[in-house]
Scaffold this motif. Structure first.
Motif: not given
Ligand code: NAD
Length: 386
Positions: A41, A100-101, A140-141, A149, A151, A162, A184
């Motif tokens: 993103d 996760g996105s 990255t998070t 997962t 999922i 969602k 970051s």
């Protein structure tokens, strides 16, 4: 439930540690792929993480294309755009680089590109008909644990909810967890995602279908979050704290495949789906109120959460210690700057009955709640968290 048989799976390969992402070219070479699509993103692009990952892959003789159109809490439609980019590039594997996105879009795109059908066809449990193209996850998070997962969570803007796809085919071929990719992350995102990790662990540990094997991961996740999250938020370059939270997130993710979450996550869905509240923030404002509701279901476990969070429970009754767990979660959330209530998130109070109707429909998660929960209870909890 302690004798329940659990089915525990993780990616084929898990590579973890400071600098782990440097191993990616070798991992890809072993699969024999000639071109990969990186799914990410704009936040990751701005943090200059894309060349860091692309250049060594190209240097290893593997072609790279980039799809950077993922949005936070992504809409289902993003999957189609990602699949088009995959096909246009002639790629043979997908790399989810981001939170996760991005990882979830990469997971679902790998399936849709290989199978007939649309992402929407696969919503629910076990609806994916077969494997996708090989995919690799580089979180990255330190939050969702999506890298380990089965999922993927997508936003359905028509239903204002969602929705989850759950399938063994969503496990990445390899999860590469490098805390250096996380330095970051801005403080607010570090706070939200870290609290998401904590919520995974608390909801798995106190789950109606909790399992002792998974409890071990959950307790360690809680302990690591209690020890490292404040530092990761207040000093992002503290690599020890980032590494601690990276471990926590991955261990927290390991709680999801076999046990999964419960009412907090179900109640967070309308906050994300209708009011665009980031996933981790939605969970955090609801967590203490759901814990208060669930606490009588298992005082011992709530007392153990307090201890894992570093609270002194010596000399307290089990109930006092259990109450301390709720206070400890509130204190952590205050210390890392999280707004203390739904009222601060642009959610009108009169929307609560509609949100409660939506949340109770998330039976996949509500059925896991340790205390039987009705739509009236859900309304009351939203009010308490307001
Ligand atoms: P995210 O992926 O939406 O990222 C949040 C923001 O942080 C983005 O703007 C992103 O650009 C930025 N960011 C991420 N890493 C960064 C970095 N290193 N430097 C600078 N900026 C960075 O957030 P998330 O919380 O990781 O993921 C949330 C999504 O994951 C939600 O859709 C949620 O429902 C889903 N989820 C999935 C699972 C699963 O098992 N698949 C589990 C829990 C949640």
């Amino acid at each position: 439930m302690s004798n329940r048989i659990i089915d525990f799976q993780i990616p084929q390969s898990l590579v973890m540690g400071v600098g782990a992402s440097k191993r990616l070219p070798d991992i890809l070479k072993k699969t024999g792929v000639k071109k990969v699509l990186i799914v990410t993103d704009q936040g990751i692009v701005k943090a200059s993480l894309v060349p860091l990952i692309c250049e060594p892959i190209e240097a290893a003789g593997i072609g790279v294309a980039v799809f950077d159109g993922v949005e936070p809490d992504p809409r289902i439609e993003i999957v189609s755009a990602c699949v088009s980019a995959f096909q246009a590039a002639g790629a043979e594997a997908i790399i989810g680089l981001g939170g996760g996105s991005s990882i979830d879009i990469a997971k679902v795109a790998s399936i849709v590109a290989a199978q007939s059908g649309l992402a929407g066809d696969y919503i629910g449990i076990g609806k994916v008909p077969g494997p996708g193209f090989p995919h690799f996850a580089l979180p990255t998070t330190a939050g969702t644990g999506s890298e380990v997962t089965p999922i993927a969570v997508l936003s359905d803007t028509t239903a204002h909810l969602k929705k989850g796809i759950v399938s063994e085919y969503l496990y990445p071929r390899a999860a590469i967890i490098d805390p250096e990719l996380m330095v970051s992350v801005p403080p607010s995102v570090t706070a939200y995602t870290g609290m998401d990790t904590l919520t995974h662990a608390i909801e798995a540990y106190t789950n109606r279908f909790a399992a002792p094997f998974i409890d071990a991961f959950a307790l360690e996740t809680i302990r690591l979050t209690g020890r490292h999250l404040r530092r990761a938020v207040t000093c992002g370059i503290d690599i020890e704290a980032r590494a601690g939270m990276a471990r926590a997130a991955t261990l927290g993710g390991m709680c999801l495949g076999s046990v999964n979450t419960a009412a907090v996550h179900a109640m967070a869905y309308p906050l994300g789906g209708t009011y665009n509240v980031p996933h981790g923030l939605a969970n955090t404002v609801l967590l203490p109120a759901v814990m208060e509701f669930n606490m009588p279901s298992n005082l011992d476990k709530f007392a153990a959460i307090a201890e894992a969070l570093g609270e002194e429970t010596c000399g307290l009754s089990t109930r006092e210690a259990a109450l301390l767990a709720i206070q400890a979660v509130k204190d952590l959330s205050v210390d890392i700057g999280i707004p203390q209530g739904m009222r601060y998130l642009g959610i009108p109070q009169d929307a609560i009955p509609t949100m409660a109707e939506g949340a109770i429909e998330v039976t996949r998660l509500m059925g896991n709640n340790p205390r039987t929960i009705t739509v009236k209870d859900v309304q009351k909890i939203y009010e308490n968290a307001y």
